[in-house]
Design a protein around this motif. Structure first.
Motif, mmCIF file in Angstrom:
data_model
loop_
_atom_site.group_PDB
_atom_site.id
_atom_site.type_symbol
_atom_site.label_atom_id
_atom_site.label_comp_id
_atom_site.label_asym_id
_atom_site.label_seq_id
_atom_site.Cartn_x
_atom_site.Cartn_y
_atom_site.Cartn_z
ATOM 1 N N LEU A 81 0.947 -1.324 -0.037
ATOM 2 C CA LEU A 81 -0.082 0.061 -0.076
ATOM 3 C C LEU A 81 0.750 1.318 0.079
ATOM 4 N N ILE A 82 2.137 1.278 0.674
ATOM 5 C CA ILE A 82 2.934 2.212 0.849
ATOM 6 C C ILE A 82 3.354 2.472 -0.744
ATOM 7 N N CYS A 83 3.804 1.431 -1.362
ATOM 8 C CA CYS A 83 4.483 1.617 -2.542
ATOM 9 C C CYS A 83 3.519 2.282 -3.659
ATOM 10 N N ILE A 84 2.356 1.674 -3.552
ATOM 11 C CA ILE A 84 1.149 2.112 -4.566
ATOM 12 C C ILE A 84 1.128 3.583 -4.178
ATOM 13 N N GLY A 85 0.673 3.938 -3.001
ATOM 14 C CA GLY A 85 0.540 5.367 -2.662
ATOM 15 C C GLY A 85 1.634 6.295 -3.099
ATOM 16 N N ILE A 142 -1.005 3.233 9.213
ATOM 17 C CA ILE A 142 0.639 2.993 9.000
ATOM 18 C C ILE A 142 0.840 3.078 7.576
ATOM 19 N N ALA A 143 0.194 2.661 6.733
ATOM 20 C CA ALA A 143 0.441 3.031 5.388
ATOM 21 C C ALA A 143 0.681 4.538 5.105
ATOM 22 N N PHE A 144 -0.603 4.908 5.188
ATOM 23 C CA PHE A 144 -0.404 6.636 4.787
ATOM 24 C C PHE A 144 0.713 7.503 5.519
ATOM 25 N N MET A 145 0.891 7.069 6.976
ATOM 26 C CA MET A 145 2.099 7.692 7.611
ATOM 27 C C MET A 145 3.264 7.462 6.837
ATOM 28 N N LEU A 162 12.957 4.897 -0.153
ATOM 29 C CA LEU A 162 12.000 4.057 0.474
ATOM 30 C C LEU A 162 11.540 3.011 -0.246
ATOM 31 N N LEU A 163 11.228 3.260 -1.561
ATOM 32 C CA LEU A 163 10.433 2.261 -2.395
ATOM 33 C C LEU A 163 11.840 0.991 -2.793
#
Length: 195
Positions: free
Chosen positions: A39-43, A79-82, A167-168
């Motif tokens: 979800l973090i990567c997609i965001g 967590i993902a949005f943070m 990060l990615l």
């Protein structure tokens, strides 16, 4: 008499404790399986910093309405949005605000929410209609505020491209990020809709 009082008190708090344990297990499994990193990567790839606050607010509201728990929404999507917010260089105060307010507003309007169901049972009313009278104006005002905050924070000339790229790379090195990692949230939503 004392033993009955203790037993009654413990049985009253047993359901919230079980819910907290299940949410903890859900969060741990989503992190270990790579769902939250995915979800973090997609965001990071899809969300522009200017629209991040409103998107996180809307996504948390929608998710909370679908799954019926603000705790679950905050501890998974939150967590993902943070992580996305930090990589984009946005203020964590604004991000936490969008996550919590979206999750709580969505939870108060969800027919699957335990607090809504309890209120309906205790008052013999449809509390969703009563909640809409106060929650919908709050939702609209919050959305306007997050749009304005997003536009003003995106105007700041801070380039976070290298941090997002790092990060990615770090996530890709630790997790197999792919379509299969998105199966847990899809399965969770499907099972909730099927009751």
């Amino acid at each position: 008499v004392i033993q009955e009082s203790v037993t009654t008190a413990i049985s009253g708090i047993l359901v919230p404790i079980i819910i907290l344990l299940l949410i903890g297990a859900l969060v741990a499994s989503w992190i270990m399986s790579g769902t939250v990193p995915a979800l973090i990567c997609i965001g990071l790839k899809a969300i522009d910093a200017e629209f991040f606050l409103i998107i996180s607010f809307l996504m948390c509201s929608l998710t909370s309405m679908i799954i019926g728990t603000s705790w679950g929404t905050i501890s998974t999507l939150g967590i993902a949005f943070m992580g996305i917010s930090n990589a984009l260089g946005l203020s964590p105060i604004y991000t936490v605000s969008t996550i919590v307010s979206g999750a709580i507003l969505g939870d108060k309007m969800s027919p699957l929410s335990s607090s809504v169901v309890l209120a309906c049972q205790l008052t013999d009313t449809t509390s969703i209609e009563a909640a809409a009278a106060t929650n919908l104006p709050s939702f609209i005002v919050s959305a306007v505020i997050y749009i304005l905050l997003g536009m003003s924070s995106a105007d700041q000339p801070v380039s976070q491209a290298s941090e997002a790229s790092d990060l990615l790379k770090a996530i890709s090195g630790q997790f197999d990020v792919g379509i299969i990692t998105l199966l847990p949230p899809v399965l969770l939503i499907a099972l909730i809709l099927l009751k």
